[in-house]
Design a protein around this motif. Structure first.
Motif, mmCIF file in Angstrom:
data_model
loop_
_atom_site.group_PDB
_atom_site.id
_atom_site.type_symbol
_atom_site.label_atom_id
_atom_site.label_comp_id
_atom_site.label_asym_id
_atom_site.label_seq_id
_atom_site.Cartn_x
_atom_site.Cartn_y
_atom_site.Cartn_z
ATOM 1 N N SER A 210 0.605 -1.262 -0.231
ATOM 2 C CA SER A 210 0.253 -0.162 -0.098
ATOM 3 C C SER A 210 0.420 0.825 0.201
ATOM 4 C CB SER A 210 -1.192 -0.120 0.911
ATOM 5 O OG SER A 210 -0.866 1.186 1.428
ATOM 6 N N ILE A 211 0.836 2.230 -0.996
ATOM 7 C CA ILE A 211 1.209 3.724 -1.311
ATOM 8 C C ILE A 211 1.015 4.254 -0.119
ATOM 9 C CG2 ILE A 211 1.920 5.121 -2.403
ATOM 10 C CD1 ILE A 211 1.304 3.911 -4.632
ATOM 11 N N GLN A 212 -0.085 4.735 0.779
ATOM 12 C CA GLN A 212 -0.714 4.788 1.664
ATOM 13 C C GLN A 212 -0.088 4.909 2.770
ATOM 14 O OE1 GLN A 212 -2.479 3.855 4.229
ATOM 15 N NE2 GLN A 212 -2.778 6.368 4.630
ATOM 16 N N GLU A 213 0.054 3.311 2.757
ATOM 17 C CA GLU A 213 0.831 3.240 4.151
ATOM 18 C C GLU A 213 2.389 3.219 4.409
ATOM 19 O OE1 GLU A 213 -0.848 -0.370 6.390
ATOM 20 O OE2 GLU A 213 0.858 -1.396 5.210
ATOM 21 N N ALA A 214 2.966 3.145 2.985
ATOM 22 C CA ALA A 214 4.548 3.662 3.248
ATOM 23 C C ALA A 214 4.822 4.681 3.322
ATOM 24 C CB ALA A 214 4.859 3.090 1.725
ATOM 25 N N VAL A 215 4.298 5.865 2.549
ATOM 26 C CA VAL A 215 4.283 7.242 2.659
ATOM 27 C C VAL A 215 3.173 7.793 4.552
ATOM 28 C CG1 VAL A 215 4.057 9.568 2.488
ATOM 29 C CG2 VAL A 215 3.899 7.875 0.803
ATOM 30 N N TYR A 216 2.765 6.796 5.036
ATOM 31 C CA TYR A 216 2.184 7.760 6.330
ATOM 32 C C TYR A 216 3.019 6.992 7.565
ATOM 33 C CZ TYR A 216 -1.450 8.350 9.528
ATOM 34 O OH TYR A 216 -1.639 9.202 10.856
ATOM 35 N N VAL A 217 3.022 5.751 7.143
ATOM 36 C CA VAL A 217 4.193 4.841 7.970
ATOM 37 C C VAL A 217 5.604 4.993 8.678
ATOM 38 C CG1 VAL A 217 4.455 2.897 9.628
ATOM 39 C CG2 VAL A 217 2.416 3.144 8.851
ATOM 40 N N GLY A 218 6.066 4.915 7.181
ATOM 41 C CA GLY A 218 7.548 4.940 6.960
ATOM 42 C C GLY A 218 8.237 6.467 7.344
ATOM 43 N N GLN A 219 9.290 6.415 7.451
ATOM 44 C CA GLN A 219 10.445 7.677 7.468
ATOM 45 C C GLN A 219 11.153 7.586 5.463
ATOM 46 O OE1 GLN A 219 12.646 6.063 10.757
ATOM 47 N NE2 GLN A 219 11.839 8.405 11.574
ATOM 48 N N LEU A 235 12.773 6.604 -1.375
ATOM 49 C CA LEU A 235 11.964 8.445 -1.324
ATOM 50 C C LEU A 235 12.168 8.512 0.326
ATOM 51 C CD1 LEU A 235 11.072 9.177 -3.675
ATOM 52 C CD2 LEU A 235 8.723 8.827 -2.426
ATOM 53 N N ASP A 236 12.860 10.028 0.597
ATOM 54 C CA ASP A 236 12.650 10.668 2.003
ATOM 55 C C ASP A 236 11.083 11.160 2.195
ATOM 56 O OD1 ASP A 236 12.314 11.562 4.408
ATOM 57 O OD2 ASP A 236 14.613 12.226 4.539
ATOM 58 N N VAL A 237 10.380 10.108 2.947
ATOM 59 C CA VAL A 237 9.081 10.455 3.256
ATOM 60 C C VAL A 237 9.065 11.356 5.186
ATOM 61 C CG1 VAL A 237 8.124 9.089 1.643
ATOM 62 C CG2 VAL A 237 7.577 8.123 3.979
ATOM 63 N N SER A 238 9.575 10.956 5.511
ATOM 64 C CA SER A 238 10.287 10.834 7.585
ATOM 65 C C SER A 238 8.977 12.111 7.449
ATOM 66 C CB SER A 238 11.411 11.171 7.473
ATOM 67 O OG SER A 238 12.394 12.536 7.370
ATOM 68 N N GLU A 239 8.869 14.013 6.942
ATOM 69 C CA GLU A 239 8.255 14.963 7.408
ATOM 70 C C GLU A 239 6.952 14.357 7.064
ATOM 71 O OE1 GLU A 239 10.746 18.488 7.654
ATOM 72 O OE2 GLU A 239 12.487 16.620 6.884
ATOM 73 N N LEU A 240 6.546 14.188 5.915
ATOM 74 C CA LEU A 240 4.723 13.327 5.218
ATOM 75 C C LEU A 240 4.119 13.404 6.305
ATOM 76 C CD1 LEU A 240 5.451 13.011 2.106
ATOM 77 C CD2 LEU A 240 5.858 14.971 3.005
ATOM 78 N N ASN A 241 3.346 13.482 7.356
ATOM 79 C CA ASN A 241 2.756 12.886 8.160
ATOM 80 C C ASN A 241 1.162 13.037 7.658
ATOM 81 O OD1 ASN A 241 4.537 12.152 8.939
ATOM 82 N ND2 ASN A 241 5.158 14.074 10.581
ATOM 83 N N ASP A 242 0.980 14.069 7.233
ATOM 84 C CA ASP A 242 -0.271 14.527 6.873
ATOM 85 C C ASP A 242 -1.392 14.198 6.022
ATOM 86 O OD1 ASP A 242 -3.301 15.771 7.437
ATOM 87 O OD2 ASP A 242 -1.832 17.456 7.004
ATOM 88 N N PRO A 243 -2.200 13.127 5.855
ATOM 89 C CA PRO A 243 -2.182 12.805 4.464
ATOM 90 C C PRO A 243 -2.890 13.734 3.436
ATOM 91 C CG PRO A 243 -2.894 10.960 6.443
ATOM 92 C CD PRO A 243 -2.449 12.141 6.551
ATOM 93 N N ALA A 244 -3.787 14.659 4.007
ATOM 94 C CA ALA A 244 -3.986 16.361 3.313
ATOM 95 C C ALA A 244 -3.563 16.778 2.668
ATOM 96 C CB ALA A 244 -5.375 16.735 4.359
ATOM 97 N N SER A 245 -2.229 17.041 3.516
ATOM 98 C CA SER A 245 -1.116 17.818 2.436
ATOM 99 C C SER A 245 -0.403 17.524 1.173
ATOM 100 C CB SER A 245 0.209 18.543 3.740
ATOM 101 O OG SER A 245 0.566 17.055 3.432
ATOM 102 N N ALA A 251 3.994 12.927 -2.643
ATOM 103 C CA ALA A 251 4.595 11.784 -2.452
ATOM 104 C C ALA A 251 4.058 10.568 -2.940
ATOM 105 C CB ALA A 251 5.360 11.268 -1.255
ATOM 106 N N LEU A 252 2.474 10.606 -2.652
ATOM 107 C CA LEU A 252 2.043 8.801 -3.698
ATOM 108 C C LEU A 252 1.802 9.096 -4.473
ATOM 109 C CD1 LEU A 252 -1.417 9.876 -1.496
ATOM 110 C CD2 LEU A 252 0.867 8.036 -0.618
ATOM 111 N N MET A 253 1.485 10.102 -5.431
ATOM 112 C CA MET A 253 1.795 10.107 -7.280
ATOM 113 C C MET A 253 3.284 9.548 -7.583
ATOM 114 S SD MET A 253 -1.113 11.239 -8.011
ATOM 115 C CE MET A 253 -1.024 13.553 -9.448
#
Lengths: 272, 285
Positions: A210-219, A235-245, A251-253
């Protein structure tokens, strides 16, 4: 705020990776013939980090995790934990599986937490105290004396996480642990995991499709290609914690296009 | 009055919806299961007694329940029936133990080696369909009219259903549970004892149940043919002996004893299952 960069900065300079996967080639042998699922994958996991392994189905991400856990031996390459090559399965790499039946049905919830610690030499009192602590952490205290078959799927997965954490592993390995849950339970457990990971600072290697899970949970997200797979990108997603941002959506795209571009160019175009 | 209240409280417990107020039992299904079954048994005993009285059945063919009851009482107070029961149970338990040890050895072999698995599958396929009682003449030929002959055929009756069930249990252990066992650091004997064995318990219990049923039927049949071995005769011998001397109530008393023991063992098995595999959700109750 969940995983902020400052928290990472407070941990001692992590120059050496805790877990290192080097040029691993994996697959299965059928009728004397080798079928390669993972061609050549390398990545590092730093202490306290949450690394997600993301890839299309069949790319060998679960096989890779089982190799790190010690259940499989790679054809080539090596996996090392804190500098030593790990071969046999062990509690320093506690695994949370996707299957709900990973708990021992003949032990209570509390027993499922106590017993693995007892196996690893903790005293009865110690193991009991720790079990209660982690039951509390995963909000399982009211269910402590129930048997696994009396629990819902989400509860079972929480028990499995608590059991793994109570073993105080160097790395927590998670093999699509929320994959079989309904969407609501899934997102609740993602939040709980984030919370618990922040509190315990446990290092996590997490397999998901799940892409969403990867971005939401992962760093960081290690993106694998289709089999025979290689690493497409990290990919560094450590600062992406707000799915609405917007950054989160970006990052999802990006991840989605990475996963689809080797399949159909047209889909990628349609997304951008 | 008092009893009615107890009954209605029981019923409320079961349905957990009925108000605590008194309930009328209009239909058979409204009664709790205990009284239902007790009533049927009483009715059956009554019909038996009445039939014997009304149709003037010859006492050489059927004894009325009252006389069977007396014979049972007499048999257990004088010790003849009790001694026969003890003999049968002793031989059965000893043989079952031997059968279980051999079954454990076979299962271990079958779990660890491919050769052992092939051997077990073949032996079970050949020997399981063979009623063990059919081996009795051969056993008598080899061991004479001794307890050994009995033990051999009963152990043979017990060993195959147990082996096949237990090895099936081991081979069908949930792979995730096994992986978890290895992951938490278990290996070798501890993995077998703490993961494989409890995981295979439902199969083991059903193997023991079948083994016991086979053994029980075999020993009674063997004793009927066999007569006295060593110290004294068992239940089968008791029945045959009573028939020989036309003590018909004793024949029935022997049969009732066999039934009662069978029921008791069944109940013991379900009690064990309720406390283990049913409680753990590994088997439907």
């Amino acid at each position: 705020m969940r995983h902020t960069p400052t928290e990472q900065a407070t941990t001692p300079p992590a120059r050496y990776p805790l877990l290192s996967v080097r040029n691993v080639q994996l697959g299965y042998t059928m009728q004397g013939q080798r079928h390669i699922a993972v061609e050549d994958v390398s990545f590092d996991v730093m202490p306290g980090e949450k690394i997600m392994l993301l890839g299309p189905s069949g790319c060998g991400k679960s096989t890779l995790l089982k190799t790190v856990a010690g259940f499989l031996t790679p054809f080539q390459g090596e996996v090392s934990l804190a500098g030593r090559r790990t071969l046999a399965p062990g509690p320093d790499r506690a695994v949370v599986f996707q299957e709900f039946d990973q708990l021992f049905p003949w032990r209570t919830v509390r027993g499922n937490l106590v017993y693995p610690q007892r196996v690893n030499g903790r005293s009865k009192e110690d193991a009991g105290r720790r079990a209660d602590e982690y039951l509390d952490l995963m909000r399982l205290t009211p269910a402590a004396d129930r048997y696994p078959h009396q629990l819902s799927g989400g509860m079972k997965q929480r028990v499995a996480i608590a059991r793994a954490l109570a073993l105080d592993p160097m790395v927590l390995l998670m093999d699509e642990p929320f994959g079989a849950l309904d969407a609501q339970t899934r997102s609740r457990l993602q939040d709980e995991l984030n919370e618990v990971a922040d509190r315990t600072r446990v290092t996590i290697l997490f397999v998901t499709h799940s892409i969403q899970e990867a971005v939401y949970v992962g760093q960081r997200v290690v993106v694998l290609s289709r089999p025979p797979s290689t690493v497409v990108d990290v990919l560094d997603v450590s600062e992406l914690n707000d799915p609405a941002s917007p950054a989160f959506t970006d990052a999802l795209m990006r991840l989605r296009s990475m996963l689809t571009e080797d399949e159909a160019e047209l889909e990628t175009v349609a997304f951008e | 009055m008092n009893q009615t209240q107890t009954l209605s409280r029981d019923a409320a417990d079961v349905t957990s919806s009925a108000p605590p107020a008194r309930r009328r039992y209009r239909r058979w299904g409204d009664l709790p299961v205990g009284p239902r079954r007790a009533l049927i048994i009483l009715a059956m005993l009554g019909a038996w007694q009445a039939a014997v009285a009304i149709f003037q059945v010859s006492p050489l063919l059927v004894s009325p329940p009252t006389e069977v009851g007396l014979a049972l009482l007499e048999g257990f107070t004088s010790g003849t029936l009790a001694a026969a029961t003890a003999t049968t149970l002793k031989i059965l338990l000893g043989s079952m133990l031997i059968g279980m040890v051999l079954a454990a050895a076979f299962t271990t072999l079958a779990t660890w080696t491919k050769f052992g698995e092939d051997l077990l599958v073949l032996l079970t396929a050949m020997l399981n369909p063979l009623p063990s009682i059919a081996v009795l003449p051969l056993a008598i030929l080899w061991f004479g009219f001794t307890t050994t002959a009995l033990v051999v055929i009963i152990a043979n009756a017990v060993i195959w259903p147990i082996s096949i069930n237990v090895s099936m249990g081991f081979r069908t252990v949930n792979p995730t549970c096994l992986a978890v066992g290895r992951n938490i650091g278990l290996s070798g004997w501890r993995l077998v004892r703490d993961v494989l064995m409890p995981a295979a318990l439902p199969h083991t219990l059903s193997g023991l149940k079948t083994g016991w049923a086979f053994g029980w039927r075999t020993i009674i049949a063997a004793e009927l043919v066999f007569g006295v071995a060593g110290g004294g005769g068992g239940l089968g011998y008791f029945i045959n002996d009573a028939r020989y001397f036309l003590r018909i109530p004793d024949v029935f008393a022997g049969l009732v004893t066999i039934m009662a023991i069978g029921i008791a063992i069944e109940l013991a098995f379900s009690a064990v299952e309720r406390r283990t595999v049913v409680k753990w959700g590994m088997k439907e109750s």
